[in-house]
Design an enzyme around this catalytic site. Structure first.
Site, mmCIF file in Angstrom:
data_model
loop_
_atom_site.group_PDB
_atom_site.id
_atom_site.type_symbol
_atom_site.label_atom_id
_atom_site.label_comp_id
_atom_site.label_asym_id
_atom_site.label_seq_id
_atom_site.Cartn_x
_atom_site.Cartn_y
_atom_site.Cartn_z
ATOM 1 N N CYS A 136 0.826 -1.197 0.000
ATOM 2 C CA CYS A 136 0.000 0.000 0.000
ATOM 3 C C CYS A 136 0.867 1.256 0.000
ATOM 4 O O CYS A 136 0.643 2.188 -0.763
ATOM 5 C CB CYS A 136 -0.907 -0.030 1.215
ATOM 6 S SG CYS A 136 -1.809 1.482 1.397
ATOM 7 N N GLU A 206 -3.797 -5.008 -5.066
ATOM 8 C CA GLU A 206 -3.581 -3.612 -5.502
ATOM 9 C C GLU A 206 -3.873 -3.479 -6.992
ATOM 10 O O GLU A 206 -4.549 -2.550 -7.427
ATOM 11 C CB GLU A 206 -2.137 -3.158 -5.226
ATOM 12 C CG GLU A 206 -1.830 -2.836 -3.770
ATOM 13 C CD GLU A 206 -2.528 -1.583 -3.252
ATOM 14 O OE1 GLU A 206 -3.100 -0.820 -4.051
ATOM 15 O OE2 GLU A 206 -2.512 -1.381 -2.031
HETATM 16 C C1 LIG Z 1 -5.993 0.370 -2.248
HETATM 17 C C2 LIG Z 1 -5.001 1.372 -1.761
HETATM 18 N N1 LIG Z 1 -3.723 1.030 -1.673
HETATM 19 C C3 LIG Z 1 -2.815 1.920 -1.235
HETATM 20 C C4 LIG Z 1 -3.175 3.190 -0.874
HETATM 21 C C5 LIG Z 1 -2.147 4.178 -0.402
HETATM 22 O O1 LIG Z 1 -2.385 4.606 0.864
HETATM 23 C C6 LIG Z 1 -4.534 3.511 -0.975
HETATM 24 N N2 LIG Z 1 -4.981 4.746 -0.647
HETATM 25 N N3 LIG Z 1 -5.417 2.594 -1.429
#
Ligand SMILES: Cc1ncc(CO)c(N)n1
Length: 221
Positions: A136, A206
């Protein structure tokens, strides 16, 4: 010996490249991404970030090492990276109300991603739970760094890109990488493997998060 994070990064290379080249990212940068799609993304990401915050706190509760604990608590309070303020601005500008959030269910991929992180918390180790959070930070920071050179002609998208290229977000990412490397050094071979798998799975989710938003994924009943 290579650091565990460099091993993870190599194993997730294809997934990361697919994220970098996903039409959501390409169109965000060009400014052609439909605002409706960005809106969909923001609503789903709101669910994601709320859970992300809770997970930081729960993992912090399991950790004694003061610096790591403190970093995770700050993360749970949204203090590490300035992400939350900008989201409030986005919600206001796009008039995403609490009522609208209330009638928007979490979509399948967001649900799966969040479930994966709770699964690592409940069934994995502290290190694997923490590792599930790393893509993330790291993926978004790399996307921010890549996109910042050209930016985006759409002001909102430009602000989004800047958030992830900011010194605060880069610093939080680097700290998180260090924390995972520290866990990796203390882990058994089996634990290291579990950490690597957790990282690759989060990287998978992701990639699918962009796809979910791009196609406005819904539950089919
Ligand atoms: C799904 C997702 N991954 C990473 C980030 C980064 O903080 C986010 N805002 N959302």
């Amino acid at each position: 010996m290579p650091t565990i994070t460099s091993i993870m990064r190599t194993q997730a290379e294809d997934l990361w490249n697919k994220s970098f080249n996903h039409p959501f990212i390409k169109e965000l940068s060009k400014g052609t991404l439909p605002m409706d799609t960005f809106r969909y993304y923001l609503k789903q990401d709101h669910y994601y970030l709320n859970n992300f915050s809770i997970l930081h706190k729960r993992i912090a509760d399991k950790i004694d090492e003061p610096q790591i604990k403190q970093f995770l608590i700050a993360g749970s309070e949204g203090l590490n990276d300035g992400e939350n303020e900008i989201r409030e601005t986005f919600f206001k500008e796009l008039t995403i109300t609490a009522e609208e959030m209330g009638t928007t269910p979490i979509a399948p991929n967001a649900y799966s991603y969040v479930s994966h992180m709770y699964h690592e918390l409940n069934e994995g180790t502290t290190a694997s739970a923490c590792t599930a959070l790393l893509p993330c930070y790291w993926l978004y920071n790399e996307i921010g760094k890549q996109l910042i050179a050209d930016g985006s002609p759409i002001e909102l998208y430009q602000q989004f890109i800047e958030t992830y290229d900011s010194p605060e977000f880069t610093e939080a990412t680097n700290q998180m990488i260090q924390i995972i490397d520290q866990f990796g050094e203390q882990a058994s071979d089996g634990e290291r493997q579990r950490m690597i798998t957790a990282f690759v799975r989060s990287s998978y989710y992701e990639l699918n998060f962009w796809e979910m938003a791009y196609v406005h994924e819904e539950w089919h009943n």
